[in-house]
Enzyme design. Sequence first.
Site, PDB file in Angstrom:
ATOM      1  N   GLY A  25       0.831  -1.206   0.000  1.00  0.00           N
ATOM      2  CA  GLY A  25       0.000   0.000   0.000  1.00  0.00           C
ATOM      3  C   GLY A  25       0.856   1.244   0.000  1.00  0.00           C
ATOM      4  N   ASN A  26       0.253   2.385   0.304  1.00  0.00           N
ATOM      5  CA  ASN A  26       1.033   3.618   0.444  1.00  0.00           C
ATOM      6  C   ASN A  26       0.364   4.507   1.490  1.00  0.00           C
ATOM      7  OD1 ASN A  26      -0.872   5.526  -0.967  1.00  0.00           O
ATOM      8  ND2 ASN A  26      -0.480   4.084  -2.649  1.00  0.00           N
ATOM      9  N   TYR A  27       0.993   5.654   1.783  1.00  0.00           N
ATOM     10  CA  TYR A  27       0.538   6.480   2.903  1.00  0.00           C
ATOM     11  C   TYR A  27      -0.563   7.487   2.552  1.00  0.00           C
ATOM     12  CZ  TYR A  27       4.551   4.695   5.486  1.00  0.00           C
ATOM     13  OH  TYR A  27       5.439   3.881   6.123  1.00  0.00           O
ATOM     14  N   ALA A  80      -3.715   7.739  -5.137  1.00  0.00           N
ATOM     15  CA  ALA A  80      -2.330   7.277  -5.262  1.00  0.00           C
ATOM     16  C   ALA A  80      -2.399   5.796  -5.629  1.00  0.00           C
ATOM     17  CB  ALA A  80      -1.602   7.476  -3.948  1.00  0.00           C
TER      18      ALA A  80
END
Length: 401
Positions: free
Chosen positions: A208-210, A276
Amino acid sequence: MLNGKHILLGVTGSIAAYKAANIVRLLVTQGAEVKIVMTPLAKQFITPLTLATLAKNPIYVDFFNPENGEWNSHVSLGMWADAYLIAPATANTIGKMANGIADNLLLTSYLSAKCPVFVAPAMDLDMFAHPAVQKNIETLKSYGVHFIDAEDGELASGLVGKGRLAAPEKIVENLDVFFNGQMSLTGKKVMVTAGPTYEKIDAVRFIGNYSSGKMGYAIAEECASRGAEVVLVSGPTSLNVHNCNIKLVRVNSAREMYEACNSEFPQCNAAVLSAAVADFTPQNVSDTKIKRKDNNLEITLKPTDDIAATLGKQKGDRVLVGFALEKENELENAIGKLERKNFDFIVLNSMNDKGAGFNHDTNKITIINRSKEVKNFDLKPKVMVAKDIVDEIEKLLKPLL
Ligand code: CTP
């Protein structure tokens, strides 16, 4: 203008009750006739004399006048009104309205009102965010009550967050739009993507990402508050939507986001791609939990579908807006993306700017259009940044109106 409209204003016991004076003044200036019903506690925050003087009508608080037994009929107040506006509305009043409780004149007037009802909440941020309050708001929305969303900002408690009464101008504008139609994005449909995507590795793990989704959610709320019908395609976030003009489509992976966008985009006039999206996803996903071993684990990744590039190819007259989060050669990279993905403009976030990009409540953006004109904006809360972005979309949509 609200010429000749009968507006019944309900004022509850909130510190924001002092703003009711301004609301009355604006309503009267717009030509409305205003009658006011207050809860007993509201009188502690603003005097009936002030409101009665501004409205040029007596205030109603009690069911009857104990001096002479004169009856204040909630039924006739509800019949008289073309709209019933409750501003500010406390958590207590909203809760009672949602549950049919009728222990004051303001509430009995609500239950017997036949006219459209507008509610502008005002409370502390934690109260506003509480699931009980949110559930009550949802219940009232399902009964057809129109909500004028609380705003983000400094609260009476000194805390900063969502719960502040909407500006009196905005409250009155909502009534004006209701009676006279047309907000700047009325009749337009906008798709917004937001948040991260989660790419499954095995039964319990993902890449995943932030991304928090805050920017995309703020854009969706801003479009909806200008009258657009919004589809918000969101990856996993802890956020929720407040405007009933937003359809929230929750997805997990880049593939799911791609599919949702492909099915929604053809019906839209504009799309803002602020998600994102993962660029790579595991080639093989294990159904079970991958067990620990002493040697390295290798995961082969394959590219995901580029949603932006796909929509860019089929955009036609639609307005397509992209985002770029860059660290080096920022302008050059952003312009490359703008051209490659066929965006009408791109919103550049620099990873070198403090307080900008992922997981902040603020953002600092640069907008670059197809003519490579560059507009720099100051660091500001994401809700304000959303206004700047939607202003640009509006300019591009205008010729199509
Ligand atoms: N985007 C998308 N689908 C993807 C990847 C990105 O729709 N699979 C969109 C993003 O929402 C954003 C824009 O494309 O609006 C640019 O995203 P970014 O990740 O910066 O672009 P990439 O083409 O992946 O470029 P980079 O080489 O910098 O990763």
